[in-house]
Design a protein around this motif. Structure first.
Motif, PDB file in Angstrom:
ATOM      1  N   ASP A  21      30.177 108.015 112.403  1.00 16.87           N
ATOM      2  CA  ASP A  21      30.357 107.804 110.967  1.00 16.87           C
ATOM      3  C   ASP A  21      29.199 108.416 110.178  1.00 16.87           C
ATOM      4  O   ASP A  21      29.397 108.994 109.104  1.00 16.87           O
ATOM      5  CB  ASP A  21      30.444 106.299 110.655  1.00 16.87           C
ATOM      6  CG  ASP A  21      31.765 105.690 111.116  1.00 16.87           C
ATOM      7  OD1 ASP A  21      32.686 106.462 111.437  1.00 16.87           O
ATOM      8  OD2 ASP A  21      31.859 104.450 111.155  1.00 16.87           O
ATOM      9  N   ALA A  22      27.986 108.268 110.705  1.00 18.93           N
ATOM     10  CA  ALA A  22      26.817 108.825 110.018  1.00 18.93           C
ATOM     11  C   ALA A  22      26.866 110.350 110.009  1.00 18.93           C
ATOM     12  O   ALA A  22      26.683 110.989 108.969  1.00 18.93           O
ATOM     13  CB  ALA A  22      25.536 108.339 110.686  1.00 18.93           C
ATOM     14  N   HIS A  23      27.150 110.924 111.185  1.00 16.74           N
ATOM     15  CA  HIS A  23      27.109 112.380 111.295  1.00 16.74           C
ATOM     16  C   HIS A  23      28.282 113.047 110.601  1.00 16.74           C
ATOM     17  O   HIS A  23      28.104 114.056 109.900  1.00 16.74           O
ATOM     18  CB  HIS A  23      27.095 112.782 112.768  1.00 16.74           C
ATOM     19  CG  HIS A  23      27.065 114.266 112.978  1.00 16.74           C
ATOM     20  ND1 HIS A  23      25.985 115.038 112.629  1.00 16.74           N
ATOM     21  CD2 HIS A  23      27.990 115.116 113.472  1.00 16.74           C
ATOM     22  CE1 HIS A  23      26.238 116.302 112.913  1.00 16.74           C
ATOM     23  NE2 HIS A  23      27.451 116.389 113.417  1.00 16.74           N
ATOM     24  N   TYR A  24      29.493 112.499 110.775  1.00 18.59           N
ATOM     25  CA  TYR A  24      30.681 113.176 110.266  1.00 18.59           C
ATOM     26  C   TYR A  24      31.065 112.777 108.849  1.00 18.59           C
ATOM     27  O   TYR A  24      31.749 113.525 108.163  1.00 18.59           O
ATOM     28  CB  TYR A  24      31.875 112.924 111.203  1.00 18.59           C
ATOM     29  CG  TYR A  24      31.734 113.631 112.513  1.00 18.59           C
ATOM     30  CD1 TYR A  24      32.006 114.981 112.636  1.00 18.59           C
ATOM     31  CD2 TYR A  24      31.284 112.951 113.637  1.00 18.59           C
ATOM     32  CE1 TYR A  24      31.844 115.648 113.836  1.00 18.59           C
ATOM     33  CE2 TYR A  24      31.114 113.603 114.850  1.00 18.59           C
ATOM     34  CZ  TYR A  24      31.402 114.954 114.936  1.00 18.59           C
ATOM     35  OH  TYR A  24      31.229 115.607 116.134  1.00 18.59           O
ATOM     36  N   GLU A  25      30.636 111.600 108.388  1.00 15.17           N
ATOM     37  CA  GLU A  25      31.054 111.144 107.067  1.00 15.17           C
ATOM     38  C   GLU A  25      29.886 110.781 106.162  1.00 15.17           C
ATOM     39  O   GLU A  25      30.082 110.393 105.013  1.00 15.17           O
ATOM     40  CB  GLU A  25      32.008 109.956 107.201  1.00 15.17           C
ATOM     41  CG  GLU A  25      33.275 110.309 107.963  1.00 15.17           C
ATOM     42  CD  GLU A  25      34.264 109.159 108.029  1.00 15.17           C
ATOM     43  OE1 GLU A  25      34.053 108.162 107.322  1.00 15.17           O
ATOM     44  OE2 GLU A  25      35.234 109.272 108.778  1.00 15.17           O
ATOM     45  N   GLY A  26      28.666 110.887 106.671  1.00 16.93           N
ATOM     46  CA  GLY A  26      27.516 110.570 105.839  1.00 16.93           C
ATOM     47  C   GLY A  26      27.309 109.091 105.594  1.00 16.93           C
ATOM     48  O   GLY A  26      26.579 108.697 104.680  1.00 16.93           O
ATOM     49  N   THR A  27      27.942 108.231 106.396  1.00 15.59           N
ATOM     50  CA  THR A  27      27.837 106.786 106.209  1.00 15.59           C
ATOM     51  C   THR A  27      26.476 106.270 106.672  1.00 15.59           C
ATOM     52  O   THR A  27      25.986 106.666 107.720  1.00 15.59           O
ATOM     53  CB  THR A  27      28.944 106.056 106.995  1.00 15.59           C
ATOM     54  OG1 THR A  27      30.215 106.506 106.521  1.00 15.59           O
ATOM     55  CG2 THR A  27      28.838 104.541 106.808  1.00 15.59           C
ATOM     56  N   ILE A  28      25.896 105.377 105.879  1.00 14.58           N
ATOM     57  CA  ILE A  28      24.640 104.725 106.243  1.00 14.58           C
ATOM     58  C   ILE A  28      24.966 103.290 106.658  1.00 14.58           C
ATOM     59  O   ILE A  28      25.598 102.542 105.901  1.00 14.58           O
ATOM     60  CB  ILE A  28      23.650 104.713 105.074  1.00 14.58           C
ATOM     61  CG1 ILE A  28      23.253 106.148 104.700  1.00 14.58           C
ATOM     62  CG2 ILE A  28      22.406 103.892 105.418  1.00 14.58           C
ATOM     63  CD1 ILE A  28      22.396 106.237 103.463  1.00 14.58           C
ATOM     64  N   THR A  29      24.554 102.907 107.854  1.00 10.22           N
ATOM     65  CA  THR A  29      24.768 101.546 108.341  1.00 10.22           C
ATOM     66  C   THR A  29      23.420 100.835 108.456  1.00 10.22           C
ATOM     67  O   THR A  29      22.543 101.281 109.195  1.00 10.22           O
ATOM     68  CB  THR A  29      25.455 101.542 109.718  1.00 10.22           C
ATOM     69  OG1 THR A  29      26.727 102.191 109.601  1.00 10.22           O
ATOM     70  CG2 THR A  29      25.662 100.108 110.216  1.00 10.22           C
ATOM     71  N   HIS A  30      23.259  99.745 107.708  1.00 11.27           N
ATOM     72  CA  HIS A  30      22.035  98.958 107.755  1.00 11.27           C
ATOM     73  C   HIS A  30      22.180  97.880 108.828  1.00 11.27           C
ATOM     74  O   HIS A  30      23.165  97.133 108.846  1.00 11.27           O
ATOM     75  CB  HIS A  30      21.757  98.319 106.395  1.00 11.27           C
ATOM     76  CG  HIS A  30      21.617  99.309 105.282  1.00 11.27           C
ATOM     77  ND1 HIS A  30      20.543 100.173 105.193  1.00 11.27           N
ATOM     78  CD2 HIS A  30      22.430  99.590 104.232  1.00 11.27           C
ATOM     79  CE1 HIS A  30      20.689 100.937 104.122  1.00 11.27           C
ATOM     80  NE2 HIS A  30      21.824 100.608 103.529  1.00 11.27           N
ATOM     81  N   ILE A  31      21.223  97.800 109.723  1.00 16.36           N
ATOM     82  CA  ILE A  31      21.262  96.856 110.847  1.00 16.36           C
ATOM     83  C   ILE A  31      20.498  95.591 110.443  1.00 16.36           C
ATOM     84  O   ILE A  31      19.356  95.659 109.990  1.00 16.36           O
ATOM     85  CB  ILE A  31      20.623  97.479 112.096  1.00 16.36           C
ATOM     86  CG1 ILE A  31      21.309  98.813 112.417  1.00 16.36           C
ATOM     87  CG2 ILE A  31      20.708  96.522 113.279  1.00 16.36           C
ATOM     88  CD1 ILE A  31      20.582  99.621 113.479  1.00 16.36           C
ATOM     89  N   THR A  32      21.159  94.447 110.614  1.00 19.84           N
ATOM     90  CA  THR A  32      20.552  93.187 110.177  1.00 19.84           C
ATOM     91  C   THR A  32      20.401  92.213 111.340  1.00 19.84           C
ATOM     92  O   THR A  32      21.107  92.286 112.337  1.00 19.84           O
ATOM     93  CB  THR A  32      21.399  92.518 109.078  1.00 19.84           C
ATOM     94  OG1 THR A  32      22.667  92.158 109.631  1.00 19.84           O
ATOM     95  CG2 THR A  32      21.609  93.453 107.904  1.00 19.84           C
TER      96      THR A  32
END
Length: 214
Positions: A21-32
């Motif tokens: 998702d990060a590489h192909y769609e630019g999505t940022i996922t915050h880990i909590t």
């Protein structure tokens, strides 16, 4: 650009999809952990939003056939990449009527390049660069059309058949329609359809979706 938050255990279970998702769609996922952000999975570098190098090169050659005074090649490329990087995530789930005008503009750029080539007013070096740009623009247009076609085929099948969808079913559906794709492309198609609200992801560890409407 899309952002989301996931607990650390969820991230461990679906790290592969989150990286995609990060590489192909630019999505940022915050880990909590216990509601507090610890780290983030972010795209690596300015080319992060799944923009192929050939598309960046085509955009650069079309936007900067000649550099203004004081603008270096490096700075010009950074500006093009930043603009594409900002725009690309918003194009991923757009409908065909929204995307077609952009394709028409790309075709106009390509036609302009071809016109300059036929007029013969360019140096040999400029001619070579412009021919490469025209070729890359044509490939960008073709690839966008293919992605749109894949999404249309699977969307139609989801509406008609309903049920649960995963990469294997998507690959089969596209294969029956004459399009050979791998699991990665199939997952990307499912993500784009899910973003329209037609599918809902039901697994934290696998790319499995249920139909939300028919």
């Amino acid at each position: 650009m899309k952002e989301n938050e996931l607990g650390i255990e969820e991230v461990r279970a679906q790290i592969g999809d989150l990286v995609d998702d990060a590489h192909y769609e630019g999505t940022i996922t915050h880990i909590t952990r216990r509601g507090r952000r610890l780290a983030s999975i972010v795209p690596a570098g300015m080319k992060a939003a799944s923009i192929p190098d050939e598309a960046i090169d085509a955009a650069f050659d079309a936007a900067w056939p000649g550099l203004p005074e004081g603008v270096t090649v490096g700075e010009a490329r950074r500006r093009v990449i930043a603009a594409l990087n900002a725009a690309y995530p918003h194009m991923l789930v757009r409908s065909e009527p929204e995307v077609l005008p952009d394709l028409d503009r790309l075709k106009e750029v390509r036609a302009s390049i071809e016109k300059q080539l036929t007029e013969g007013a360019l140096s040999p070096e400029q001619t070579d660069r412009m021919r490469q740009a025209a070729t890359k623009l044509a490939e960008t247009i073709r690839e966008t059309r293919v992605r749109m076609t894949h999404q249309q085929i699977v969307t139609k099948a989801v509406k008609e058949e309903g049920g649960t969808w995963d990469a294997a079913r998507t690959v089969t559906t596209l294969g029956l329609a004459g399009h050979a794709v791998d699991d990665k492309r199939a997952r990307a198609v499912l993500r784009r359809i899910a973003a329209t609200g037609l599918l809902t992801r039901t697994s934290q560890t696998r790319a499995i979706y249920d139909t939300t409407e028919k």
